[in-house]
Scaffold this motif. Structure first.
Motif, short mmCIF file in Angstrom:
data_model
loop_
_atom_site.label_atom_id
_atom_site.label_comp_id
_atom_site.label_asym_id
_atom_site.label_seq_id
_atom_site.Cartn_x
_atom_site.Cartn_y
_atom_site.Cartn_z
N LYS A 153 44.11 28.63 34.25
CA LYS A 153 43.98 29.21 32.91
C LYS A 153 44.88 30.43 32.77
CE LYS A 153 41.69 29.47 28.90
NZ LYS A 153 40.22 29.67 28.88
N VAL A 154 45.61 30.48 31.65
CA VAL A 154 46.42 31.65 31.30
C VAL A 154 45.96 32.13 29.94
CG1 VAL A 154 48.72 32.54 30.81
CG2 VAL A 154 48.42 30.84 32.62
N GLU A 155 45.66 33.42 29.83
CA GLU A 155 45.13 33.94 28.58
C GLU A 155 45.70 35.34 28.31
OE1 GLU A 155 40.66 34.73 26.87
OE2 GLU A 155 41.12 32.80 27.80
N ASP A 156 46.05 35.60 27.06
CA ASP A 156 46.53 36.92 26.65
C ASP A 156 45.35 37.78 26.22
OD1 ASP A 156 49.17 36.21 27.11
OD2 ASP A 156 49.47 35.46 25.09
N VAL A 157 45.32 39.01 26.71
CA VAL A 157 44.25 39.94 26.37
C VAL A 157 44.87 41.26 25.92
CG1 VAL A 157 42.62 38.89 27.97
CG2 VAL A 157 44.04 40.79 28.74
N HIS A 158 44.12 42.04 25.17
CA HIS A 158 44.58 43.35 24.73
C HIS A 158 43.68 44.41 25.36
CE1 HIS A 158 46.41 46.37 22.12
NE2 HIS A 158 45.19 46.87 21.99
N VAL A 159 44.31 45.39 25.99
CA VAL A 159 43.57 46.47 26.64
C VAL A 159 43.66 47.71 25.76
CG1 VAL A 159 43.37 47.91 28.69
CG2 VAL A 159 44.12 45.52 28.90
N PRO A 160 42.51 48.24 25.30
CA PRO A 160 42.54 49.44 24.46
C PRO A 160 42.87 50.70 25.25
CG PRO A 160 40.29 48.77 24.89
CD PRO A 160 41.17 47.70 25.46
N GLU A 161 43.02 51.81 24.54
CA GLU A 161 43.44 53.07 25.15
C GLU A 161 42.54 53.50 26.30
OE1 GLU A 161 46.07 54.94 24.71
OE2 GLU A 161 46.97 53.72 23.13
N GLY A 162 41.23 53.32 26.16
CA GLY A 162 40.32 53.76 27.21
C GLY A 162 40.00 52.71 28.24
N GLY A 163 40.75 51.60 28.26
CA GLY A 163 40.41 50.50 29.16
C GLY A 163 39.46 49.55 28.47
N GLY A 164 39.14 48.45 29.11
CA GLY A 164 38.25 47.49 28.47
C GLY A 164 37.89 46.35 29.39
N CYS A 165 37.31 45.33 28.78
CA CYS A 165 36.89 44.16 29.54
C CYS A 165 37.26 42.90 28.77
CB CYS A 165 35.39 44.20 29.82
SG CYS A 165 34.38 44.30 28.33
N ALA A 166 37.34 41.80 29.49
CA ALA A 166 37.68 40.51 28.89
C ALA A 166 36.87 39.43 29.58
CB ALA A 166 39.18 40.22 29.01
N ARG A 167 36.66 38.33 28.88
CA ARG A 167 35.90 37.20 29.42
C ARG A 167 36.79 35.97 29.38
NH1 ARG A 167 32.15 33.38 27.08
NH2 ARG A 167 30.49 32.80 28.56
N ILE A 168 36.99 35.35 30.53
CA ILE A 168 37.84 34.17 30.63
C ILE A 168 36.99 33.00 31.12
CG2 ILE A 168 39.80 33.12 31.82
CD1 ILE A 168 41.17 35.77 31.80
N VAL A 169 36.99 31.93 30.33
CA VAL A 169 36.17 30.75 30.63
C VAL A 169 37.05 29.68 31.26
CG1 VAL A 169 34.68 28.97 29.67
CG2 VAL A 169 34.63 31.29 28.71
N LEU A 170 36.66 29.21 32.43
CA LEU A 170 37.38 28.15 33.13
C LEU A 170 36.69 26.80 32.91
CD1 LEU A 170 38.22 29.77 36.59
CD2 LEU A 170 39.57 29.79 34.49
N GLU A 171 37.50 25.77 32.68
CA GLU A 171 36.98 24.42 32.55
C GLU A 171 37.20 23.67 33.86
OE1 GLU A 171 38.65 22.43 29.22
OE2 GLU A 171 38.44 24.15 27.89
N ARG A 172 36.25 22.82 34.19
CA ARG A 172 36.38 22.07 35.43
C ARG A 172 37.41 20.95 35.31
NH1 ARG A 172 32.87 23.27 39.33
NH2 ARG A 172 31.09 24.58 38.76
N GLY A 173 37.44 20.27 34.16
CA GLY A 173 38.32 19.13 34.03
C GLY A 173 37.95 18.05 35.02
N GLY A 174 38.88 17.16 35.31
CA GLY A 174 38.62 16.08 36.26
C GLY A 174 39.75 15.97 37.26
N ARG A 175 39.42 15.47 38.43
CA ARG A 175 40.39 15.34 39.52
C ARG A 175 40.96 13.92 39.53
NH1 ARG A 175 38.91 14.69 45.76
NH2 ARG A 175 40.99 14.87 46.70
N VAL A 176 42.28 13.82 39.55
CA VAL A 176 42.98 12.53 39.68
C VAL A 176 43.76 12.60 40.98
CG1 VAL A 176 44.62 10.92 38.65
CG2 VAL A 176 43.13 12.30 37.17
#
Length: 317
Positions: free
Chosen positions: A213-236
């Motif tokens: 997963k690649v995701e763009d996030v914005h960090v505010p002046e005082g720092g911050g937090c982000a939530r990134i959700v990963l999908e399992r998908g399927g194995r081939v």
């Protein structure tokens, strides 16, 4: 495709009054040529073969930038730092020891549109774009380094459960020349990156059993937090075998199709290993698995991938 010359030491010469140079007695191999001159940037010409009628080299006068560097208030001065020059053609960095408190660092740079960067341990990246003319000498003043802010990233699955052992790396719009050191999530699924500049950042997360997963996030002046959700998908996964059942190594296997509920095509390419095996992971959906040889698809198989599922495929050319 002649082999490159392996020399125990450099072959050196100097230009004459007309700016010409000669390197006699070279073997018929490929060479790299470096040309240096005081007040000019180094020029490198790759894969030069003796016997050419002429080699014309154009040198560009360098520019000089003076920069004083000051650590964040209340912090100890790091022993070393990295200076980077970014141009349209890429970026080049070099490590230096910290100069004295009022002593400017003399930066010799190829003229043109550049971005100057200072990276020091425990500090956010300092950056300044500038245009330098050939032969120009400019005093940039003082780079006031800052400690930066922290980004806390929670990595979880689609059910909200934390993903342990995920590895997250980060780049920003300013520091595309490098990737920050990877961090691994702690048991609560949180990964922390410190000493960042506020603004746009790109986080890349990888974890076993999940899609990348690649995701763009914005960090505010005082720092911050982000939530990134990963999908399992399927194995081939599977193997590529010839008509005698022997493994076919080092061939490309393409997994191409569309994820469920998404019209955009998905394509994953894997290369078989020494036993002819390949292993990929894609979002749930319908896919065609095929060999790629000289632009053609061979031995295609159609599969339906379920989230969290596994499908084994045997391909034959």
């Amino acid at each position: 495709d002649a082999p490159r010359a392996q020399l125990d030491e450099d072959v050196r010469t100097a230009t004459d009054a007309e700016g010409r140079f000669r390197l006699p007695g070279l073997r018929a191999l490929e060479y790299d040529v470096w040309v240096t001159a005081p007040g000019h940037t180094l020029r490198r010409i790759d894969d030069v073969t003796p016997g050419r009628t002429a080699l014309r080299v154009v040198l560009v006068r360098e520019a000089i930038a003076l920069l004083r560097i000051r650590p964040p208030a209340g912090t100890e001065r790091p022993d070393s730092m990295t200076l980077v020059v970014k141009t349209e053609d890429g970026a080049a960095g070099s490590g230096i020891h910290w100069p004295g408190p009022d002593e400017p660092y003399v930066w010799r740079i190829e003229a043109g549109e550049v971005e100057l960067q200072v990276a020091a341990p425990g500090c956010a990246l300092w950056s300044r774009p500038i245009r330098l003319e050939p032969g120009q000498r400019v005093d940039l003043g003082t780079a006031e380094l800052e400690t930066g802010v922290e980004l806390e990233v929670l990595v979880c699955d689609t059910l909200g459960a934390p993903v342990r052992g995920a590895r997250a790396t980060m780049t920003t719009s300013l520091e595309t020349w490098r990737v920050t050191e990877s961090s691994v999530t702690v048991p609560d699924g949180v990964v922390r990156h410190a000493h960042l500049n506020p603004g746009a950042h790109r986080v890349e997360v990888r974890a076993d059993g999940f899609l990348w997963k690649v995701e763009d996030v914005h960090v505010p002046e005082g720092g911050g937090c982000a939530r990134i959700v990963l999908e399992r998908g399927g194995r081939v996964f599977g193997r590529v075998l010839d008509v005698q059942g022997r493994p076919v190594v080092d061939v490309e296997v393409r997994i191409r199709g569309a994820a469920s509920g998404d019209e955009d095509p998905v394509e994953e390419t894997e290369t078989t290993d020494e036993v002819g095996a390949f292993d990929g992971r894609v979002p749930a959906g319908r896919y065609t698995v095929s060999l790629q040889e000289h632009g053609a698809s061979l031995g295609a198989r159609t599969v339906v991938v379920e989230d969290g599922g596994e499908i084994e495929v045997i391909l034959r050319p």
